[in-house]
Structure formats: C-alpha cells, structure tokens
Design a protein around this motif. Structure first.
Motif, mmCIF file in Angstrom:
data_model
loop_
_atom_site.group_PDB
_atom_site.id
_atom_site.type_symbol
_atom_site.label_atom_id
_atom_site.label_comp_id
_atom_site.label_asym_id
_atom_site.label_seq_id
_atom_site.Cartn_x
_atom_site.Cartn_y
_atom_site.Cartn_z
ATOM 1 N N THR A 235 0.832 -1.210 0.000
ATOM 2 C CA THR A 235 0.000 0.000 0.000
ATOM 3 C C THR A 235 0.864 1.256 0.000
ATOM 4 O O THR A 235 0.690 2.147 -0.839
ATOM 5 N N LEU A 236 1.804 1.326 0.933
ATOM 6 C CA LEU A 236 2.603 2.538 1.102
ATOM 7 C C LEU A 236 3.550 2.781 -0.072
ATOM 8 O O LEU A 236 3.659 3.904 -0.571
ATOM 9 N N CYS A 237 4.234 1.725 -0.525
ATOM 10 C CA CYS A 237 5.155 1.889 -1.645
ATOM 11 C C CYS A 237 4.405 2.206 -2.939
ATOM 12 O O CYS A 237 4.858 3.009 -3.751
ATOM 13 N N GLY A 238 3.253 1.563 -3.129
ATOM 14 C CA GLY A 238 2.459 1.824 -4.330
ATOM 15 C C GLY A 238 1.983 3.263 -4.389
ATOM 16 O O GLY A 238 2.072 3.923 -5.424
ATOM 17 N N GLN A 239 1.495 3.782 -3.262
ATOM 18 C CA GLN A 239 1.012 5.161 -3.237
ATOM 19 C C GLN A 239 2.171 6.159 -3.307
ATOM 20 O O GLN A 239 2.053 7.211 -3.941
ATOM 21 N N ALA A 240 3.305 5.832 -2.685
ATOM 22 C CA ALA A 240 4.478 6.706 -2.764
ATOM 23 C C ALA A 240 5.003 6.788 -4.192
ATOM 24 O O ALA A 240 5.382 7.865 -4.676
ATOM 25 N N PHE A 241 5.014 5.643 -4.886
ATOM 26 C CA PHE A 241 5.474 5.632 -6.276
ATOM 27 C C PHE A 241 4.544 6.475 -7.154
ATOM 28 O O PHE A 241 4.996 7.254 -7.989
ATOM 29 N N GLY A 242 3.232 6.313 -6.956
ATOM 30 C CA GLY A 242 2.266 7.088 -7.728
ATOM 31 C C GLY A 242 2.388 8.575 -7.479
ATOM 32 O O GLY A 242 2.163 9.389 -8.374
ATOM 33 N N ALA A 243 2.773 8.958 -6.244
ATOM 34 C CA ALA A 243 2.916 10.374 -5.890
ATOM 35 C C ALA A 243 4.304 10.922 -6.219
ATOM 36 O O ALA A 243 4.562 12.109 -5.994
ATOM 37 N N GLY A 244 5.204 10.076 -6.730
ATOM 38 C CA GLY A 244 6.553 10.525 -7.064
ATOM 39 C C GLY A 244 7.483 10.639 -5.871
ATOM 40 O O GLY A 244 8.569 11.216 -5.987
ATOM 41 N N GLN A 245 7.097 10.085 -4.718
ATOM 42 C CA GLN A 245 7.933 10.128 -3.511
ATOM 43 C C GLN A 245 8.825 8.879 -3.455
ATOM 44 O O GLN A 245 8.767 8.081 -2.517
ATOM 45 N N HIS A 246 9.660 8.710 -4.456
ATOM 46 C CA HIS A 246 10.413 7.471 -4.623
ATOM 47 C C HIS A 246 11.354 7.179 -3.459
ATOM 48 O O HIS A 246 11.529 6.015 -3.079
ATOM 49 N N HIS A 247 11.983 8.215 -2.905
ATOM 50 C CA HIS A 247 12.956 7.986 -1.840
ATOM 51 C C HIS A 247 12.315 7.403 -0.584
ATOM 52 O O HIS A 247 12.990 6.773 0.225
ATOM 53 N N MET A 248 10.991 7.586 -0.426
ATOM 54 C CA MET A 248 10.309 7.048 0.752
ATOM 55 C C MET A 248 10.112 5.534 0.672
ATOM 56 O O MET A 248 9.915 4.877 1.692
ATOM 57 N N MET A 249 10.184 4.979 -0.532
ATOM 58 C CA MET A 249 9.916 3.554 -0.703
ATOM 59 C C MET A 249 10.929 2.690 0.033
ATOM 60 O O MET A 249 10.579 1.684 0.662
ATOM 61 N N GLY A 250 12.205 3.070 -0.038
ATOM 62 C CA GLY A 250 13.241 2.316 0.674
ATOM 63 C C GLY A 250 13.072 2.396 2.177
ATOM 64 O O GLY A 250 13.358 1.435 2.900
ATOM 65 N N ILE A 251 12.590 3.552 2.661
ATOM 66 C CA ILE A 251 12.348 3.713 4.098
ATOM 67 C C ILE A 251 11.181 2.837 4.536
ATOM 68 O O ILE A 251 11.251 2.157 5.566
ATOM 69 N N TYR A 252 10.104 2.838 3.751
ATOM 70 C CA TYR A 252 8.968 1.967 4.071
ATOM 71 C C TYR A 252 9.390 0.495 4.083
ATOM 72 O O TYR A 252 8.939 -0.288 4.925
ATOM 73 N N LEU A 253 10.260 0.112 3.147
ATOM 74 C CA LEU A 253 10.732 -1.272 3.085
ATOM 75 C C LEU A 253 11.483 -1.644 4.350
ATOM 76 O O LEU A 253 11.246 -2.711 4.939
ATOM 77 N N GLN A 254 12.381 -0.771 4.794
ATOM 78 C CA GLN A 254 13.165 -1.067 5.997
ATOM 79 C C GLN A 254 12.288 -1.096 7.249
ATOM 80 O O GLN A 254 12.524 -1.893 8.160
ATOM 81 N N ARG A 255 11.284 -0.226 7.299
ATOM 82 C CA ARG A 255 10.356 -0.263 8.426
ATOM 83 C C ARG A 255 9.619 -1.606 8.467
ATOM 84 O O ARG A 255 9.409 -2.184 9.543
ATOM 85 N N SER A 256 9.251 -2.095 7.310
ATOM 86 C CA SER A 256 8.537 -3.377 7.263
ATOM 87 C C SER A 256 9.440 -4.530 7.689
ATOM 88 O O SER A 256 8.969 -5.488 8.303
ATOM 89 N N TRP A 257 10.749 -4.456 7.370
ATOM 90 C CA TRP A 257 11.679 -5.496 7.825
ATOM 91 C C TRP A 257 11.705 -5.549 9.353
ATOM 92 O O TRP A 257 11.693 -6.630 9.945
ATOM 93 N N ILE A 258 11.778 -4.386 9.973
ATOM 94 C CA ILE A 258 11.838 -4.319 11.441
ATOM 95 C C ILE A 258 10.581 -4.935 12.051
ATOM 96 O O ILE A 258 10.645 -5.796 12.938
ATOM 97 N N VAL A 259 9.424 -4.498 11.547
ATOM 98 C CA VAL A 259 8.144 -4.962 12.090
ATOM 99 C C VAL A 259 7.969 -6.462 11.862
ATOM 100 O O VAL A 259 7.587 -7.210 12.775
ATOM 101 N N ASP A 260 8.257 -6.939 10.653
ATOM 102 C CA ASP A 260 8.046 -8.352 10.326
ATOM 103 C C ASP A 260 9.045 -9.269 11.028
ATOM 104 O O ASP A 260 8.700 -10.394 11.410
ATOM 105 N N PHE A 261 10.290 -8.810 11.196
ATOM 106 C CA PHE A 261 11.294 -9.644 11.871
ATOM 107 C C PHE A 261 10.909 -9.862 13.328
ATOM 108 O O PHE A 261 10.988 -10.990 13.841
#
Length: 484
Positions: free
Chosen positions: A90-116
């Motif tokens: 959800t977050l990466c898809g909406q960030a990509f659509g809004a052109g906020q590309h640099h936020m995608m890597g941050i969302y990914l790392q946050r998900s690693w922390i939560v899922d681990f």
C-alpha cells in the motif's frame, strides 16, 4: 525508456483512446506487474508443493505430519507476515504514484523491522508444535512427527520477512521481473536438489527440508544483491535510521493488514485441523491438504492479480486519478476470472490424476478425486475474491476487509463446515462445502463494499497519508547512517 516518461505517454494515449484501446493499455500495465508476480508466487509456492510431493513418497505418516505443519503452522505465520507485508504494498504503491520514490526504501526497511520482530514472537508455534497439536486433539503419532518436522521450518519462515516485503517493494515500481527469474531458477534448483537428497542419497525428511531451506533463501539473497547492487537508484538510498521514524503508524497499518490476510489463510488451516477429527484422519488430512495445495498453487496466480490490482489502484490513487483506479479494477477482475475458469475446468477433467503427484496411496487418491468438483468451484472463486482484496489493499481499506473476513469465514464458513461434516456426516465434503460458503459470502460482501467506495475520497486519504509520513531527502539524511 524511463518508467515515468513511458507512464506519461500511456496516460496521453488513454485520454484519446477507444474502450478497446483503453482495455489493451490497461491490460499491458496489469500484466507488467501481474505476470512477474504470478511467476514468482507460483514457483515459490511450488517449492513447498514439491517438498510435499517428495515427502509423500516416503510414507503416509510423514505426508500427514508435513501437511498439518505446513497447512496450519506455516500458513498461520505466513498469513500474518504476508498480511503485514501488504502494508508495504500500500505505502510503496502510493508513494510511487505520488513521485515520492525515496520514501519507498524507508517503508521497506520499516517493514523489515516490524516483520522480523513478529516472526520471532511467533516461533513458539514451531518449537512447541507437538504439544500444541496434541492439545488440539490430533492423533498421537501425527502430532509427534509434526513436532520433528516443524523445527525444520524455523529457518524457512524467516525468508518470508525479507522475501515478501522486497517483492511488494519492487512490484510497486514495476521492477519485479527479477523476482520471477530468481524464483523460477530457485524452483528448478529445488527439484534437482530434492531429487538428489531424497531419491538418490535417501536422506528422508532432513534431505527434503534441507532442500526447502536452501532453495527458499536463494531468492532472498538474489533480491538483496539486486537492491544493494544499485538497480533501484531512485527508491533505495541505503540503510537509514529514518526507518525507525514514525514506525508506529506503520505498525498499526501492518497489524490491520496482517489480521486481514491471516484470517483468510487461517480459515483453510482450521478446516484442515477439523478434518483431522474424522475417521481415518491420516487419509482425510492427506487428501484435504493435497486439494488445498492444488488450490493454493492456482491461488498464487490469483495473488499475482491481487498484487497487480493493489499496485494499479494505489498508483492511481497516489497520482490522484480515481477514474483510472476504477477502470483498472474492472479490467483486472475480468482477466483473473477468465484464467480461474480455465483452471477450474482442468481440475474437473484431471482431478484424480493430480493426486498421484503427491501420493502413492490409492485410498488418498480416491478421496482427492471425490473432492475435485468442490476444488474446481473453489478455484473459480479464486479469480474474484483476491482481486477484490487487492483493490481494498490498494485503497488502504485493510481494517474493513479484516472485519469482513472474520464474519464470513468464522461466523458463516466454519460453523457450516462443522455442521455438514459431523452432524450431517458428510465428513471432508461437508467441511469443504462450508469453506465455499464462507468464500461466497466474503466475495459478495467485498463486492458490495467496493461498489459503495467513494474513490475521490480515497484519493484524498492517500494524499493525506503520504504527506503525513513524508520525509524530505534532507530530513532523511539527518536520520541516516552509512549508506549500504
């Protein structure tokens, strides 16, 4: 061609296109995301199915034990982690659509922390599998053997933490073809490795499970090489402490997502558990799990369309285009239903033959054959329900879907299955009819809710969410550690 340039050209085409041309353009966008996702999911789940096939030819007890751990324990954990990873989608898809590309890597790392952290909390499911299954009333020998097999799954489940989230991160930016190639290679390697370990070296359960662990982690290693190697320059800026910033809202969305999909995947697991209480439990569990794995393998195709619908809807909402989101929803749904209908017909024609891929026991194969009509009907609904779920994920409606799943599966499906299976004495058939009743109810309710969605309001909510969590590149650098 740069993705953004190509996207603008496609948008320009759509504005002046006929309905036929618009469907063709949208189909290309869907398949760009969906095809790679389908290949990846089919081959990744295929690794689990191949392992079951090799174990099924060792003996019937090992097959039943593997089936109950994989269908209940692994599905339990995978349901939570997959659902929580859908927050990344959800977050990466909406960030990509809004052109906020640099936020995608941050969302990914946050998900690693939560899922681990989540995966670690769930380890007791595998460590104490034998007493858990005994407490649930499973037969002594099945529960004991399941406890041995479950320990082998511990290193396997940690690949979900990284594999699921990276797949959704890459999928959101239409770069998931690399996952398809990695998964396809890993699947072929797994077949070869399993054949060597089980058939040639006669290593039994350790050989089969060792091959499963090695093959599954090959994909994750390849994904890290791809990301850290510089193939995602806009969305990956290195490891950063910004991943710990605003993590609790992500936890909240992840929990909603986790509950949503977990309730769905647990539904099938609970029905396998119920099947273990019928007469001749080994045959019942083996046959039911074979059918569910055939269904789940085809369901991986549906999950590809779930991902495609989620990405397309979230991209369009992120860019502020509600009408395009609705049109994408319709095209994806028609495509998915057509493919599920094809596989449903195949299942009706070759139901009994499919069973012998997983077992040498005629009794188990006969039970699978008797369930083939119900399996075909379930596969047909696979073409509808996941797409509706994907649309809901793309719009950020995970909490609503969680309530729908809870009601339809556990208030309608499970009670009907128990009544038909035991009171009406239909046994496994009755349990499966209950399963279908829950899926039908869920499909109808989701369809009704999505028809009533105010998509312009969803555009506004997507914009508010992205702006609230946005870190500008200079802010991100203040939180960053050394870049990878």
């Amino acid at each position: 061609m740069d993705n953004n340039v190509e996207e603008r050209l496609l948008t320009s085409e759509v504005e002046n296109a006929s309905l036929k041309e618009r469907v063709w353009i949208e189909s290309k966008k869907i398949w760009r995301v969906g095809f790679a996702g389908i290949i990846a999911r089919v081959t990744q789940f295929g690794i689990i199915v191949v392992t079951q096939s090799f174990i099924g030819h060792i003996n019937e007890l090992d097959l039943a034990a593997y089936a109950i751990v994989q269908t209940i324990g692994v599905r339990f954990v995978n349901g939570i982690l997959l659902g929580m990873a859908s927050a990344t989608e959800t977050l990466c898809g909406q960030a990509f659509g809004a052109g906020q590309h640099h936020m995608m890597g941050i969302y990914l790392q946050r998900s690693w922390i939560v899922d681990f952290v989540t995966a670690t909390i769930l380890l007791p499911v595998f460590i104490f599998a034998t007493p858990i299954f005994k407490l649930l009333g499973e037969e002594e020998d099945i529960a004991t053997e399941a406890g041995h097999i479950s320990l082998w799954f511990i290193p396997f489940i940690y690949n979900f933490v990284f594999g699921l989230t990276i797949q959704m991160y890459l999928q959101a930016q239409s770069k998931n073809m690399v996952i398809a190639w990695l998964s396809a290679f890993s699947f072929c390697f797994h077949v070869l490795l399993s054949w060597i370990f089980v058939s040639k070296l006669s290593l039994g359960i350790p050989g089969a499970m060792g091959a499963l662990i090695i093959s599954s982690w090959l994909v994750v290693i390849g994904e890290f090489v791809y990301i850290l190697g510089g193939w995602c320059p806009l969305s990956w800026k290195g490891f950063t402490l910004a991943a710990f910033h605003d993590i609790f809202p992500v936890v909240k969305l992840s929990i909603s997502s986790g509950i949503m999909l977990a309730l769905e995947l647990w539904y099938y697991a609970i029905l396998v558990l119920v099947a273990g209480y019928v007469t001749d439990a080994e045959v019942a569990i083996s046959a039911f799990s074979i059918c569910l794995n055939i269904n789940a393998w085809e369901f991986m195709i549906a999950l590809g369309f779930l991902g495609a619908s989620c990405v397309r809807v979230s991209n369009e909402l992120g860019s502020g285009n509600a009408e395009a989101a609705k049109f994408s929803m319709k095209v994806t749904l028609v495509t998915s239903v057509s493919i599920s209908l094809f596989f449903s017909i195949l299942c009706l024609l070759f139901g009994r033959n499919l069973a012998y891929l997983f077992t040498s026991e005629d009794e188990v194969a006969a039970e699978v054959s008797s369930l083939s009509a119900l399996l075909a009907l379930t596969i047909l609904f696979n073409g509808i329900q996941p797409v509706l779920t994907g649309i809901a994920i793309g719009a950020g409606l995970q909490t609503m879907v969680a309530y729908v799943n809870l009601f339809c599966y556990y208030v309608i499906g499970v009670p009907i299955g128990v009544l038909l299976g035991y009171v009406a004495d239909l046994k496994v058939k009755g349990i499966w009819i209950g399963l279908i009743c829950g899926v039908v109810a869920q499909t109808l309710v989701l369809g009704f809710l999505i028809l009533r969605v105010d998509w312009n309001e969803q555009v506004k909510k997507a914009s508010d969410r992205l702006n609230r969590w946005l870190l500008k590149p200079e802010e991100e650098s203040n939180h960053s550690s050394n870049s990878a």
